[in-house]
Design a protein around this motif. Structure first.
Motif, PDB file in Angstrom:
ATOM      1  N   ASP A 183     -28.359  30.686 -14.765  1.00 47.18           N
ATOM      2  CA  ASP A 183     -27.181  30.141 -15.451  1.00 47.18           C
ATOM      3  C   ASP A 183     -27.508  28.785 -16.080  1.00 47.18           C
ATOM      4  N   ALA A 184     -28.230  27.940 -15.334  1.00 47.95           N
ATOM      5  CA  ALA A 184     -28.622  26.633 -15.867  1.00 47.95           C
ATOM      6  C   ALA A 184     -29.525  26.786 -17.089  1.00 47.95           C
ATOM      7  N   ILE A 185     -30.456  27.731 -17.039  1.00 45.64           N
ATOM      8  CA  ILE A 185     -31.364  27.948 -18.170  1.00 45.64           C
ATOM      9  C   ILE A 185     -30.584  28.449 -19.384  1.00 45.64           C
ATOM     10  N   THR A 186     -29.622  29.327 -19.156  1.00 46.00           N
ATOM     11  CA  THR A 186     -28.813  29.843 -20.256  1.00 46.00           C
ATOM     12  C   THR A 186     -28.046  28.737 -20.963  1.00 46.00           C
ATOM     13  N   ILE A 187     -27.593  27.749 -20.198  1.00 48.18           N
ATOM     14  CA  ILE A 187     -26.854  26.621 -20.786  1.00 48.18           C
ATOM     15  C   ILE A 187     -27.791  25.652 -21.494  1.00 48.18           C
ATOM     16  N   LEU A 188     -28.906  25.318 -20.839  1.00 45.79           N
ATOM     17  CA  LEU A 188     -29.775  24.252 -21.342  1.00 45.79           C
ATOM     18  C   LEU A 188     -30.666  24.683 -22.504  1.00 45.79           C
ATOM     19  N   LEU A 189     -31.101  25.932 -22.514  1.00 46.13           N
ATOM     20  CA  LEU A 189     -32.047  26.373 -23.541  1.00 46.13           C
ATOM     21  C   LEU A 189     -31.513  26.182 -24.963  1.00 46.13           C
ATOM     22  N   PRO A 190     -30.304  26.656 -25.278  1.00 45.37           N
ATOM     23  CA  PRO A 190     -29.821  26.434 -26.652  1.00 45.37           C
ATOM     24  C   PRO A 190     -29.553  24.968 -26.963  1.00 45.37           C
ATOM     25  N   ILE A 191     -29.050  24.205 -25.980  1.00 41.01           N
ATOM     26  CA  ILE A 191     -28.794  22.781 -26.210  1.00 41.01           C
ATOM     27  C   ILE A 191     -30.090  22.054 -26.530  1.00 41.01           C
ATOM     28  N   THR A 192     -31.113  22.297 -25.714  1.00 40.03           N
ATOM     29  CA  THR A 192     -32.404  21.638 -25.924  1.00 40.03           C
ATOM     30  C   THR A 192     -33.026  22.039 -27.250  1.00 40.03           C
ATOM     31  N   ALA A 193     -32.987  23.332 -27.553  1.00 40.06           N
ATOM     32  CA  ALA A 193     -33.594  23.819 -28.795  1.00 40.06           C
ATOM     33  C   ALA A 193     -32.915  23.199 -30.015  1.00 40.06           C
ATOM     34  N   VAL A 194     -31.594  23.183 -30.028  1.00 39.08           N
ATOM     35  CA  VAL A 194     -30.865  22.640 -31.180  1.00 39.08           C
ATOM     36  C   VAL A 194     -31.136  21.143 -31.333  1.00 39.08           C
ATOM     37  N   CYS A 195     -31.109  20.403 -30.223  1.00 37.13           N
ATOM     38  CA  CYS A 195     -31.334  18.953 -30.283  1.00 37.13           C
ATOM     39  C   CYS A 195     -32.737  18.626 -30.769  1.00 37.13           C
ATOM     40  N   VAL A 196     -33.739  19.338 -30.271  1.00 36.41           N
ATOM     41  CA  VAL A 196     -35.123  19.075 -30.688  1.00 36.41           C
ATOM     42  C   VAL A 196     -35.304  19.388 -32.174  1.00 36.41           C
ATOM     43  N   ILE A 197     -34.727  20.493 -32.635  1.00 31.41           N
ATOM     44  CA  ILE A 197     -34.839  20.850 -34.050  1.00 31.41           C
ATOM     45  C   ILE A 197     -34.173  19.796 -34.934  1.00 31.41           C
ATOM     46  N   LEU A 198     -32.965  19.357 -34.553  1.00 27.62           N
ATOM     47  CA  LEU A 198     -32.249  18.355 -35.342  1.00 27.62           C
ATOM     48  C   LEU A 198     -33.036  17.046 -35.419  1.00 27.62           C
ATOM     49  N   LEU A 199     -33.670  16.666 -34.317  1.00 25.22           N
ATOM     50  CA  LEU A 199     -34.447  15.428 -34.308  1.00 25.22           C
ATOM     51  C   LEU A 199     -35.750  15.583 -35.090  1.00 25.22           C
ATOM     52  N   CYS A 200     -36.369  16.750 -35.017  1.00 27.28           N
ATOM     53  CA  CYS A 200     -37.587  16.983 -35.803  1.00 27.28           C
ATOM     54  C   CYS A 200     -37.304  16.888 -37.303  1.00 27.28           C
ATOM     55  N   LEU A 201     -36.115  17.304 -37.711  1.00 27.06           N
ATOM     56  CA  LEU A 201     -35.749  17.240 -39.122  1.00 27.06           C
ATOM     57  C   LEU A 201     -35.629  15.801 -39.629  1.00 27.06           C
ATOM     58  N   LYS A 202     -35.505  14.855 -38.711  1.00 30.86           N
ATOM     59  CA  LYS A 202     -35.406  13.440 -39.087  1.00 30.86           C
ATOM     60  C   LYS A 202     -36.758  12.724 -38.977  1.00 30.86           C
ATOM     61  N   ALA A 203     -37.834  13.472 -38.857  1.00 27.59           N
ATOM     62  CA  ALA A 203     -39.149  12.863 -38.649  1.00 27.59           C
ATOM     63  C   ALA A 203     -39.547  11.960 -39.817  1.00 27.59           C
ATOM     64  N   TRP A 204     -39.324  12.421 -41.052  1.00 24.89           N
ATOM     65  CA  TRP A 204     -39.687  11.609 -42.212  1.00 24.89           C
ATOM     66  C   TRP A 204     -38.901  10.296 -42.226  1.00 24.89           C
ATOM     67  N   ASP A 205     -37.602  10.389 -41.928  1.00 22.23           N
ATOM     68  CA  ASP A 205     -36.769   9.184 -41.907  1.00 22.23           C
ATOM     69  C   ASP A 205     -37.242   8.214 -40.830  1.00 22.23           C
ATOM     70  N   LEU A 206     -37.634   8.743 -39.671  1.00 26.46           N
ATOM     71  CA  LEU A 206     -38.130   7.878 -38.600  1.00 26.46           C
ATOM     72  C   LEU A 206     -39.454   7.224 -38.994  1.00 26.46           C
ATOM     73  N   ASN A 207     -40.285   7.951 -39.717  1.00 28.94           N
ATOM     74  CA  ASN A 207     -41.530   7.360 -40.213  1.00 28.94           C
ATOM     75  C   ASN A 207     -41.244   6.192 -41.152  1.00 28.94           C
ATOM     76  N   ALA A 208     -40.259   6.379 -42.022  1.00 30.68           N
ATOM     77  CA  ALA A 208     -39.895   5.295 -42.941  1.00 30.68           C
ATOM     78  C   ALA A 208     -39.294   4.118 -42.184  1.00 30.68           C
ATOM     79  N   LEU A 209     -38.483   4.409 -41.172  1.00 23.23           N
ATOM     80  CA  LEU A 209     -37.841   3.350 -40.399  1.00 23.23           C
ATOM     81  C   LEU A 209     -38.861   2.515 -39.633  1.00 23.23           C
ATOM     82  N   SER A 210     -39.982   3.131 -39.259  1.00 21.18           N
ATOM     83  CA  SER A 210     -41.004   2.401 -38.510  1.00 21.18           C
ATOM     84  C   SER A 210     -41.637   1.283 -39.341  1.00 21.18           C
TER      85      SER A 210
END
Length: 378
Positions: A236-263
């Protein structure tokens, strides 16, 4: 001149290709280590199971679940059952959920730490620095000590999911408070970091008050939760956490270029068209959701958000396109290995993995200090 320019361009292209291949190779190696560590973790414990039986147990369980799917079911059906009769029960029902929970928690905390450090341009920032862990601890402590859920419902003794919900929502509350302060005082790095530190101390004071008021049994439950561990691992815990983790990691990866510029600095990022304040709040909010969701199930586990990004910077550099996925894999690997060590070193007695992480984190950063590795930090 034209020939020299073409030669220089060719050299740059060749250097870029070499750098790209080296980084991709490192990602593949870390991923392979994570897969290998997962198989080893599933095989060791009080009941010893061979790695071939671990593999066959997973394949046979997948065949049973996909029996009605024509192509996929027939592929998994090619693998027979394990030789050990109880291997499938132990691996699939007991060890695999724990392995996946450790991996998901490590991924979430490592990615949250990487993005927070990149967003605030401070290598010592982590989910704990910004008060997230203290807030989640306070939320869990309320339910464990008083039995009160987030909606004000009183449940005698508290329930497993009340602790999870309270920890998650209070973790988000810390970010909301930081955002409120930032709206009043500005979203500079110093304001956000100092706000997180102050909020963390306030929530920590709340945890200490609840400890003082609690009886012996509930104090013990609270201390165990604060030490961190994978005791709540289930499907049950895996069912809840897997989609949350996957979506959050993907959303943050999409901001990689912006984070590079911010650095390169706020001014340069603004000149490139990046809305710095919005980017900071967005990244911090998504990172908080990822970290809070996992801490709610595992309790307080420290140093992942600091160790994984530092190790990956030494291996792969500061480019967030590669740093975020590398940190995710490294965080999952570190926490999985630590949890496997914690549950097997004194088997059948389990050591809270939070203790192992504090020891490992302290040794790692002492090594960095003694070796003078500050050149790997921004």
């Amino acid at each position: 001149m034209k020939g020299q320019a073409q030669t220089a361009t060719g050299d740059v292209d060749q250097l870029y290709r070499k750098s790209y291949m080296r980084r991709v190779s490192l990602l593949i190696i870390v991923f392979g280590l994570l897969v290998g560590a997962s198989l080893v973790a599933a095989s060791v414990g009080t009941a010893k199971i061979t790695i071939p039986d671990v593999f066959l147990s997973i394949m046979h369980a997948a065949a049973e679940k996909t029996a009605g799917i024509p192509v996929l079911g027939s592929v998994f059906a090619l693998f027979g059952p394990p030789e050990n009769g109880i291997a499938q029960v132990i691996v699939v029902n007991m060890r695999l959920p724990r392995i996946l929970l450790a991996m998901l928690a490590g991924i979430s905390l490592a990615v949250a730490g990487t993005v927070m450090q990149g967003t605030l341009r401070n290598p010592l920032v982590s989910p704990f620095t910004l008060g997230l862990a203290s807030a989640a601890s306070f939320g869990a402590a309320i339910t464990i000590v008083t039995g009160a859920g987030i909606l004000g419902l009183i449940i005698p003794g508290g329930s497993y999911y009340d602790v999870i919900v309270n920890a998650f929502l209070f973790g988000l509350t810390s970010m909301i408070l930081i955002y409120g302060i930032a709206r009043m005082r500005g979203t500079s790095q110093a304001t956000l970091i100092l706000s997180g530190v102050v909020i963390g101390y306030i929530f920590q004071a709340g945890v200490l008050i609840l400890k003082y008021w609690s009886n012996n049994d509930r104090l013990k439950d609270l201390e165990i939760w604060l030490m961190g561990g994978m005791w709540g691992a289930n499907w049950d815990a895996i069912t809840i956490l897997l989609p949350i983790t996957a979506v959050c990691v993907i959303l943050l990866c999409l901001k990689a270029w912006d984070l590079n510029a911010l650095s390169a600095g706020d001014d340069i990022a603004k000149n490139l068209g990046i809305r710095v304040e919005r980017l900071r709040i967005y990244c911090l909010l998504i990172a908080t959701v990822a970290a809070s969701s996992c801490l709610a199930f595992t309790g307080v586990i420290g140093f992942i958000g600091l160790m994984a990004p530092h190790i990956c910077r030494m291996l792969i550099g500061n480019d967030h396109r590669y740093l975020i996925p590398c940190s995710a894999l490294m965080g999952g690997l570190i926490l999985l290995v630590s949890d496997t060590f914690a549950r097997t070193i004194l088997s059948p007695i389990e050591i809270p993995v939070g203790i192992i992480m504090y020891i490992a984190g302290g040794i790692f950063f002492m090594y960095l200090i003694l070796r003078g590795k500050d050149n790997h930090i921004y």
